[in-house]
Design an enzyme around this catalytic site. Structure first.
Site, PDB file in Angstrom:
ATOM      1  N   LYS A  92       0.811  -1.228   0.000  1.00  0.00           N
ATOM      2  CA  LYS A  92       0.000   0.000   0.000  1.00  0.00           C
ATOM      3  C   LYS A  92       0.844   1.278   0.000  1.00  0.00           C
ATOM      4  CE  LYS A  92      -4.243  -1.810   0.260  1.00  0.00           C
ATOM      5  NZ  LYS A  92      -4.262  -3.003   1.045  1.00  0.00           N
ATOM      6  N   GLU A 114      -9.905   5.937   3.094  1.00  0.00           N
ATOM      7  CA  GLU A 114     -10.752   4.866   3.610  1.00  0.00           C
ATOM      8  C   GLU A 114      -9.833   3.700   3.927  1.00  0.00           C
ATOM      9  OE1 GLU A 114     -10.024   5.269   0.474  1.00  0.00           O
ATOM     10  OE2 GLU A 114      -9.338   3.233   0.033  1.00  0.00           O
ATOM     11  N   SER A 381       1.805  -9.794  -1.080  1.00  0.00           N
ATOM     12  CA  SER A 381       1.396  -8.382  -0.964  1.00  0.00           C
ATOM     13  C   SER A 381       1.618  -7.783   0.426  1.00  0.00           C
ATOM     14  CB  SER A 381      -0.070  -8.233  -1.367  1.00  0.00           C
ATOM     15  OG  SER A 381      -0.889  -9.120  -0.621  1.00  0.00           O
TER      16      SER A 381
HETATM   17  C1  LIG Z   1      -5.176  -4.110   0.880  1.00  0.00           C
HETATM   18  C2  LIG Z   1      -4.470  -5.377   0.680  1.00  0.00           C
HETATM   19  C3  LIG Z   1      -4.788  -6.264  -0.374  1.00  0.00           C
HETATM   20  C4  LIG Z   1      -5.949  -6.054  -1.292  1.00  0.00           C
HETATM   21  O1  LIG Z   1      -5.910  -4.894  -2.044  1.00  0.00           O
HETATM   22  P1  LIG Z   1      -5.509  -4.854  -3.573  1.00  0.00           P
HETATM   23  O2  LIG Z   1      -5.810  -3.476  -3.974  1.00  0.00           O
HETATM   24  O3  LIG Z   1      -6.344  -5.873  -4.285  1.00  0.00           O
HETATM   25  O4  LIG Z   1      -4.075  -5.186  -3.662  1.00  0.00           O
HETATM   26  C5  LIG Z   1      -4.020  -7.397  -0.539  1.00  0.00           C
HETATM   27  N1  LIG Z   1      -3.005  -7.683   0.293  1.00  0.00           N
HETATM   28  C6  LIG Z   1      -2.674  -6.875   1.326  1.00  0.00           C
HETATM   29  C7  LIG Z   1      -1.552  -7.264   2.217  1.00  0.00           C
HETATM   30  C8  LIG Z   1      -3.394  -5.700   1.546  1.00  0.00           C
HETATM   31  O5  LIG Z   1      -3.056  -4.921   2.578  1.00  0.00           O
END
Ligand SMILES: *Cc1c(COP(=O)(O)O)cnc(C)c1O
Length: 407
Positions: A92, A114, A381
Site C-alpha cells: 500500500k 478509507e 502483498s
Molecule cells: C489491501 C491489501 C490487499 C488487497 O488490495 P488490492 O488493492 O487488491 O491489492 C491485498 N493484500 C494486502 C496485504 C493488503 O493490505
C-alpha cells in the site's frame, strides 16, 4: 504507452469499464487531479522525489525470493515478490507515497483515506505524519474491531480514525464516508484512494504507482533465472497489488497472469467476494466494473476471512483484462487460504497476510498441474502480523466445531 491493450481513454474508460460516475461537485476536482497527475508524470523532479522516497523510506527494491521448500512441495520453481517487507508491511505504501507527493504539489494540507483491513489507513497515516499533513481515516466499525492493532497504529501516527456505522460497517461504507468528506472539503483536502478503484484518474494512477512491483520483478527474474516467469499469481481485492505486478508483463503474452479472489465460504450469495464468479457489470463508487449485486442492482453482501479482499467490486482494468482473456481470475475459499497461510509459515518462515495467503493457496491447490519448468512468481502483498488474532480465533472455532462433530 506500449503496454497498449488496456490503456484507458482520456475519460478513464478501460474498454466498456471504468469512467467517472460521481456527484457533479467532484467532476472539477477529478479533472484537476487528472491534469496535475499528468503534469507530475512529465516532471523530472516528481519522478526523482518518488524514486527517492520509495528507496529511502519504503525500502525498495523489495527482494524476489526463491521459495525453495515450497518449490519442492508444488513441483515448480516458485518465487515470492516480497512486498511484505515494505515499510508498514504491505504494498500500500507505494501508492501512498505517490499520492502524497501529488497532494503536496497541489498545496493540500489535509488528506483523507478509507481503509478495510487497516493497511491502507496505516500507510496513509504514516506518510501524512512524514510530510506533516493532517490525516483522517474512515473505517467501518466492524473492521475497527477486527483490526484493532491497525487502529492503534494509525492513532499513534497522529491520524484521526472515524468509525463508520452504516450498512455492513466495512470497506464499502468507509469509502462512501470518505467521498462525502471529500465533497464537503474538496478545496483543502486530498483523497488518498487505496486501490485501483473509484473514478478516473484513480485506477490509472494507483496502477502506475504500484507498477514498480512488476518492473522490479521483471528485472530481478531476468537476472536470477535468465527468463521471464511462466506464471504470475496475485490476490485481488480492489486489484492494486495484482495490477501492479501484472501491468509490466501484459504485452508478454506467454506469461500467464492469474488473479485470485476471495471464495469465502463458497460461491453462494453473500458468502464470498469473487466478483468474477457471480458478479456482473454495474456501477459502484465512481466506476463501472464487475460488481456483486442482486437482480435489482442492489449491492450484494460479501464475506471473506480476509478484510482486504472483502469488497463487492473490482478494479475496472481487471474487468477488461478478464474479457480480453489476457488475465485469468479464480478464487480460493477461507479454508484453503488458511492452508496457504500455514504453508508459507511452515515451509518458508514467512507469515503472510491473509490476502496474500490466497495467492499461495492457489499455487498449492494447483500442484498437480505444475510442470518442473514452470516458473511462478507469487506477489506476497503483505505480512500477516495484523491477522494473528483472526487466525487464532478461526482456528479455535474450527477445533471446537471438529470436537462437537466427533461426539
Ligand atoms: C489491501 C491489501 C490487499 C488487497 O488490495 P488490492 O488493492 O487488491 O491489492 C491485498 N493484500 C494486502 C496485504 C493488503 O493490505
Amino acid at each position: 504507452m506500449p503496454h497498449g491493450i488496456t490503456e484507458p481513454d482520456n475519460r478513464g474508460h478501460f474498454g466498456p469499464y471504468g469512467g467517472i460516475y460521481v456527484p457533479e461537485t467532484l467532476m472539477a476536482p477529478l479533472d484537476e487531479l487528472t491534469r496535475e497527475y499528468h503534469r507530475a508524470q512529465r516532471d523530472p523532479s516528481f519522478k526523482r522525489d518518488l524514486k527517492h522516497y520509495l528507496r529511502q523510506y519504503a525500502g525498495r527494491p523489495t527482494p524476489l525470493y526463491f521459495a525453495e521448500r515450497m518449490s519442492m512441495e508444488v513441483g515448480a520453481r516458485v518465487y515470492f515478490k516480497r512486498e511484505d517487507l515494505c515499510h508498514t508491511g504491505a504494498h500500500k505504501i507505494n501508492n501512498c507515497i505517490g499520492q502524497i507527493l501529488l497532494a503536496r504539489r497541489m498545496g493540500k494540507k489535509r488528506v483523507i483515506a478509507e481503509t478495510g483491513a487497516g493497511q491502507h489507513g496505516v500507510a496513509t497515516a504514516t506518510v501524512a505524519a512524514k510530510f506533516g499533513m493532517e490525516c483522517v481515516v474512515y473505517m467501518g466499525r466492524v473492521d475497527m474491531e477486527r483490526q484493532a492493532l491497525n487502529v492503534f497504529r494509525m492513532e499513534n501516527l497522529g491520524a484521526k480514525v472515524v468509525p463508520v456505522t452504516a450498512g455492513q460497517e466495512t470497506l464499502k461504507e468507509a469509502i462512501s464516508e470518505a467521498m462525502r468528506d471529500w465533497v464537503t472539503n474538496v478545496r483543502s483536502t486530498y483523497y488518498v484512494l487505496g486501490s485501483a478503484l473509484g473514478a478516473h484518474p484513480y485506477p490509472l494512477m494507483v496502477r502506475d504507482f504500484q507498477s514498480v512491483i512488476g518492473r522490479e520483478t521483471r528485472k530481478q527474474i531476468l537476472k536470477q533465472e535468465g527468463r521471464l516467469p511462466t506464471t504470475i499469481v496475485a490476490c485481488v481485492g480492489g486489484g492494486s497489488n495484482a495490477i501492479g505486478i501484472f501491468y509490466p508483463f501484459i504485452k508478454d503474452e506467454a506469461v500467464r497472469l492469474i488473479g485470485v479472489e476471495a471464495g469465502g465460504l463458497g460461491i453462494k450469495k453473500g458468502q464470498h467476494a469473487a466478483r468474477f464468479s457471480g458478479g456482473r457489470m454495474g456501477i459502484l463508487q465512481g466506476t463501472k466494473t464487475y460488481v456483486l449485486q442482486d437482480a435489482d442492482g442492489q449491492i450484494g453482501l460479501t464475506h471473506s476471512v480476509s478484510a482486504g479482499l472483502d469488497y463487492a467490486a473490482v478494479g475496472p482494468e481487471h474487468s477488461l483484462l478478464r474479457d480480453l482473456k489476457r488475465a485469468e481470475y479464480t478464487y480460493v475459499t477461507d479454508i484453503q487460504a488458511m492452508k496457504g497461510f500455514d504453508a508459507a509459515c511452515r515451509w518458508e518462515g514467512i507469515l503472510p497476510a491473509l490476502e496474500s495467503a490466497h495467492a499461495v493457496a492457489y499455487v498449492i491447490k494447483e500442484s498437480r498441474r505444475w510442470k518442473k519448468k514452470d516458473l511462478i512468481v507469487i506477489n506476497m502483498s503483505g505480512r500477516g502480523d495484523k491477522d494473528v488474532q483472526q487466525v487464532a480465533e478461526w482456528k479455535s472455532a474450527r477445533s471446537r466445531k471438529g470436537g462437537s462433530r466427533k461426539k
